[in-house]
Design a protein around this motif. Structure first.
Motif, short mmCIF file in Angstrom:
data_model
loop_
_atom_site.label_atom_id
_atom_site.label_comp_id
_atom_site.label_asym_id
_atom_site.label_seq_id
_atom_site.Cartn_x
_atom_site.Cartn_y
_atom_site.Cartn_z
N LEU A 124 0.84 -1.21 0.00
CA LEU A 124 0.00 0.00 0.00
C LEU A 124 0.87 1.25 0.00
CD1 LEU A 124 -2.85 -1.01 2.49
CD2 LEU A 124 -3.05 -0.66 0.03
N LEU A 125 1.97 1.21 0.76
CA LEU A 125 2.87 2.37 0.81
C LEU A 125 3.51 2.62 -0.56
CD1 LEU A 125 4.63 1.96 4.28
CD2 LEU A 125 3.05 3.78 3.55
N ALA A 126 3.60 1.59 -1.38
CA ALA A 126 4.11 1.79 -2.75
C ALA A 126 2.99 2.24 -3.69
CB ALA A 126 4.72 0.48 -3.26
N ALA A 127 1.81 1.65 -3.53
CA ALA A 127 0.71 1.94 -4.46
C ALA A 127 0.15 3.35 -4.26
CB ALA A 127 -0.40 0.91 -4.29
N LEU A 128 0.07 3.78 -2.99
CA LEU A 128 -0.54 5.10 -2.74
C LEU A 128 0.24 6.24 -3.39
CD1 LEU A 128 -1.94 4.78 0.91
CD2 LEU A 128 -3.21 4.93 -1.24
N PRO A 129 1.58 6.31 -3.21
CA PRO A 129 2.30 7.39 -3.92
C PRO A 129 2.18 7.29 -5.44
CG PRO A 129 3.78 6.19 -2.43
CD PRO A 129 2.45 5.54 -2.34
N ALA A 130 2.12 6.04 -5.94
CA ALA A 130 1.96 5.89 -7.40
C ALA A 130 0.65 6.51 -7.85
CB ALA A 130 2.02 4.40 -7.76
N MET A 131 -0.40 6.24 -7.09
CA MET A 131 -1.72 6.81 -7.43
C MET A 131 -1.71 8.33 -7.29
SD MET A 131 -4.29 4.05 -5.69
CE MET A 131 -4.54 2.43 -6.41
N LEU A 132 -1.09 8.80 -6.21
CA LEU A 132 -1.05 10.25 -5.99
C LEU A 132 -0.29 10.96 -7.10
CD1 LEU A 132 -0.51 10.76 -2.15
CD2 LEU A 132 -2.41 11.55 -3.54
N VAL A 133 0.88 10.42 -7.46
CA VAL A 133 1.67 11.04 -8.54
C VAL A 133 0.86 11.03 -9.84
CG1 VAL A 133 3.70 10.71 -10.02
CG2 VAL A 133 3.93 10.56 -7.54
N ALA A 134 0.20 9.90 -10.12
CA ALA A 134 -0.60 9.80 -11.35
C ALA A 134 -1.70 10.86 -11.35
CB ALA A 134 -1.20 8.41 -11.46
N MET A 135 -2.35 11.03 -10.22
CA MET A 135 -3.45 12.00 -10.15
C MET A 135 -2.93 13.44 -10.27
SD MET A 135 -5.91 10.39 -7.19
CE MET A 135 -7.26 11.52 -7.43
N ILE A 136 -1.84 13.73 -9.58
CA ILE A 136 -1.33 15.11 -9.59
C ILE A 136 -0.84 15.49 -11.00
CG2 ILE A 136 0.52 16.61 -8.72
CD1 ILE A 136 0.20 15.03 -6.02
N VAL A 137 -0.06 14.59 -11.60
CA VAL A 137 0.48 14.93 -12.93
C VAL A 137 -0.65 14.95 -13.97
CG1 VAL A 137 2.07 14.23 -14.75
CG2 VAL A 137 2.76 14.02 -12.36
N ALA A 138 -1.56 13.98 -13.90
CA ALA A 138 -2.68 13.98 -14.86
C ALA A 138 -3.52 15.24 -14.68
CB ALA A 138 -3.53 12.72 -14.68
N GLY A 139 -3.73 15.66 -13.43
CA GLY A 139 -4.48 16.89 -13.18
C GLY A 139 -3.75 18.10 -13.76
N GLY A 140 -2.43 18.16 -13.56
CA GLY A 140 -1.64 19.27 -14.10
C GLY A 140 -1.67 19.30 -15.61
N VAL A 141 -1.51 18.13 -16.22
CA VAL A 141 -1.58 18.07 -17.69
C VAL A 141 -2.99 18.44 -18.15
CG1 VAL A 141 -1.40 16.52 -19.69
CG2 VAL A 141 0.29 16.39 -17.86
N GLY A 142 -3.99 18.04 -17.36
CA GLY A 142 -5.38 18.41 -17.68
C GLY A 142 -5.56 19.91 -17.69
N LEU A 143 -4.93 20.59 -16.74
CA LEU A 143 -5.01 22.06 -16.68
C LEU A 143 -4.45 22.68 -17.97
CD1 LEU A 143 -5.64 24.52 -14.80
CD2 LEU A 143 -3.28 24.41 -14.06
N ALA A 144 -3.29 22.17 -18.39
CA ALA A 144 -2.69 22.68 -19.62
C ALA A 144 -3.54 22.30 -20.84
CB ALA A 144 -1.27 22.11 -19.77
N PHE A 145 -4.07 21.10 -20.84
CA PHE A 145 -4.91 20.62 -21.94
C PHE A 145 -6.13 21.52 -22.11
CE2 PHE A 145 -7.73 17.60 -24.11
CZ PHE A 145 -6.86 16.86 -24.90
N GLU A 146 -6.75 21.89 -20.98
CA GLU A 146 -7.93 22.75 -21.03
C GLU A 146 -7.56 24.11 -21.59
OE1 GLU A 146 -10.90 25.62 -20.06
OE2 GLU A 146 -8.89 25.67 -19.22
N ARG A 147 -6.44 24.65 -21.12
CA ARG A 147 -6.07 26.00 -21.52
C ARG A 147 -5.66 26.06 -22.99
NH1 ARG A 147 -4.11 30.17 -17.48
NH2 ARG A 147 -6.03 29.39 -16.66
#
Lengths: 340, 245
Positions: free
Chosen positions: A110-133
């Protein structure tokens, strides 16, 4: 104020509101109809859990997209790129923690999976922000251009994934404690599928809470119905939309991690392959409806698993068939959003 | 006439290829109820939507409370203190009456945060809203939806209300209810710009009147003058007050 709310004699005298609960029966009805066809209870349990897990992952991916369409009428055919991005990022993060993922210890997994999920969400969200703009904003209100440019954006995204991670299929093994199955009587239920169901339910509960209990959620629900009126009340709907787009992209990233672990291998095209399924789900659910999206995703997941077992050739088009049947029953989807 | 709270000067509005407003000049005085009359397609709704920024004026100026709001976006205009009740009422049908009101109360995060005294006053004006507080607004009757639309506009103090045809499609008894509500609203010194086609309704409420035709203001003055002058009514509106009643 309080005199008007629940508990007053006037409110107690009111007739109850007839909420539309019929669609809620679809998932249990489908599961019960499938039961006698399976031949054994254990097969039915295994397939039902697999279907629910698949449905939950699809819901996580599709929920943001349905709100994006509902709020701003934006057809984002590039949503799939966030799925692939999330999965590849998780693969990279998990790759740095092979010691923990190889351990049989659930906590270390879980300690490995949670950061993987968090990184995926944060980067995908950031790319989403650029994609929208960069990609969405210039084509507000122009559906044909939206389809063209968002598909183009997805192709560019896939090519960038190939540049960074390569074009070949990459295995994404489950962390050790997530592998294997639990035995429920004679039924074998894969552990990861149970985890996917739990995460899917948690995401649904969180979304339900935000949408029904917070002012931001209220604004989103109102904006889906009549964004012009929301603006007339003094709220900046575009800011809200950007927030929803970023959240939707982050959820697609999370869904990508879960889909990648579900498939256990990654290809740059994995997002575009799931895209069709997502659009079927949000059309079945009613564009803009999170509740409809949830039911639609579960129906699609269950039907894919049942037909895959019973009639594999039908499984190829079972989701399209489901969409046709639902639209014949309710042409605007299971839960049509008012005024759309 | 007191000082104008809202002043439109030479406002032109284009919608796509269509030139709808052809230089509208209109003053709305502080604390008064001004009625905008005119036949279908005269440009009344376009005038309100242009003031709200839902359609941008292509020319002319719109000044509100001393500030030029012509270039402002709709949310900013609302934040200046202008509330808008559109012709279709703009009710969020899937939300409850309570949630509709909560959205309009920008400062409130929960229903409990809405000003209790103001809400009590609104329930006095529109008792049905209290009765159906937790019901989806889409289940309300047409008259009740109109009450909710007006209530939403006044749930917080606003400097100016823009109301588009509040009597449209309502039963006579409900129209009387609306007239009573607007009369009480006038007692609070709220400035109102009301678009109407029902002259009988407008006459009972208006302090001042402006008549539109073909995207222009063709008459403006005191409502009492127009109500008493049947020839003027005939000329401007095509029908006398007697015919409207």
């Amino acid at each position: 104020m309080n005199s008007a709310t629940a508990g007053s004699p006037v409110m107690d005298a009111l007739p109850s509101v007839n909420a539309d609960r019929l669609p809620l029966l679809l998932v249990p009805v489908l599961a019960l109809v499938a039961l006698p066809l399976m031949g054994s209870l254990s097969t039915w349990v295994t397939l039902t859990v697999a279907g629910l897990a698949m449905g939950m992952i699809i819901f996580i991916i599709a929920s943001g997209l349905t709100l994006v369409f509902g709020l701003m009428d934006v057809l984002n055919f590039g949503h799939g790129v966030f799925i692939a991005l999330g999965a590849y990022l998780a693969m990279s993060v998990l790759g740095t923690m092979t010691g923990w993922t190889a351990s049989e210890h659930l906590l270390l997994n879980l300690l490995a999976a949670l950061p993987a999920m968090l990184v995926a969400m944060i980067v995908a969200g950031g790319v989403g922000l650029a994609f929208e703009r960069v990609i969405i904003r210039p084509v507000y209100g122009q559906h044909l251009k939206q389809i063209m440019i968002t598909m183009g954006g997805m192709i560019v995204g896939e090519e960038l994934i190939k540049v960074i991670w390569g074009a070949q299929t990459i295995p994404l093994p489950l962390p050790a404690a997530f592998r294997g199955a639990l035995l429920l009587g004679d039924a074998a239920v894969e552990k990861y599928r149970l985890i996917a169901v739990v995460i899917g339910l948690a995401v649904f509960a969180a979304m339900f809470w935000v949408l029904s209990r917070t002012k931001v959620g209220l604004l989103i629900r109102a904006g889906v119905q009549d964004r012009e009126m929301v603006e007339s009340l003094g709220y900046r709907i575009r800011r809200l939309f950007v927030g929803v787009f970023v959240a939707g992209s982050a959820l697609a990233g999370l869904g990508g991690v879960m889909w990648g672990l579900y498939q256990q291998n990654l290809t740059p095209q994995m997002g575009s392959q799931v895209n069709v399924l997502i659009f079927i789900v949000i059309i079945i659910g009613g564009l803009g409806s999170v509740g409809g999206c949830f039911i639609g995703a579960l129906l699609v997941g269950l039907l894919a698993n049942y037909t895959g077992f019973l009639v594999p050739k039908v499984a190829l088009f079972s989701n399209i068939l489901l969409m046709v049947i639902v639209l014949l029953w309710r042409p605007q989807g299971i839960y049509p959003v008012a005024k759309r | 006439m007191s000082a104008p709270l809202l002043r439109l000067e030479g406002v032109h509005t284009h919608i796509g290829a269509y030139h709808i407003l052809h230089g509208v000049d209109l003053d709305v005085a502080q604390g008064e109820l001004t009625v905008l009359l005119g036949r279908n397609g005269a440009g009344k709704t376009t005038t309100l939507r242009t003031i709200m920024g839902l359609w941008q004026a292509s020319q002319g100026s719109i000044r509100f409370d001393g500030e030029d709001i012509g270039a402002c976006r709709t949310p900013e205009i609302a934040q200046h203190g202008i509330a808008y009740v559109p012709e279709n009422m703009g009710i969020f049908a899937d939300l409850t009456v309570c949630e509709n009101m909560l959205l309009a109360a920008r400062g409130a995060r929960r229903a409990q945060d809405i000003d209790e005294r103001r809400l009590t006053w609104i329930f006095g004006l529109f008792p049905a809203l209290q009765k159906f507080w937790q019901h989806p607004a889409g289940l309300l009757s047409g008259g009740q939806k109109q009450m909710l639309a007006v209530a939403r506009a006044i749930v917080e103090p606003r400097k100016l209300l823009l109301v588009d045809e509040p009597s449209k499609g309502l039963a006579p008894a409900i129209i009387q209810n609306m007239i009573a509500a607007f009369r009480e609203l006038k007692q609070t010194d709220t400035t109102i710009l009301l678009v109407e086609q029902n002259f009988h309704f407008a006459r009972q409420l208006g302090d001042r009147v402006a008549v539109m035709d073909d995207g222009r203001i063709v008459h403006s003055g005191a409502m009492a003058e127009l109500a008493e002058d049947e020839d003027l009514q005939q000329r401007l509106l095509g029908l006398s007050l007697a015919a409207h009643q």
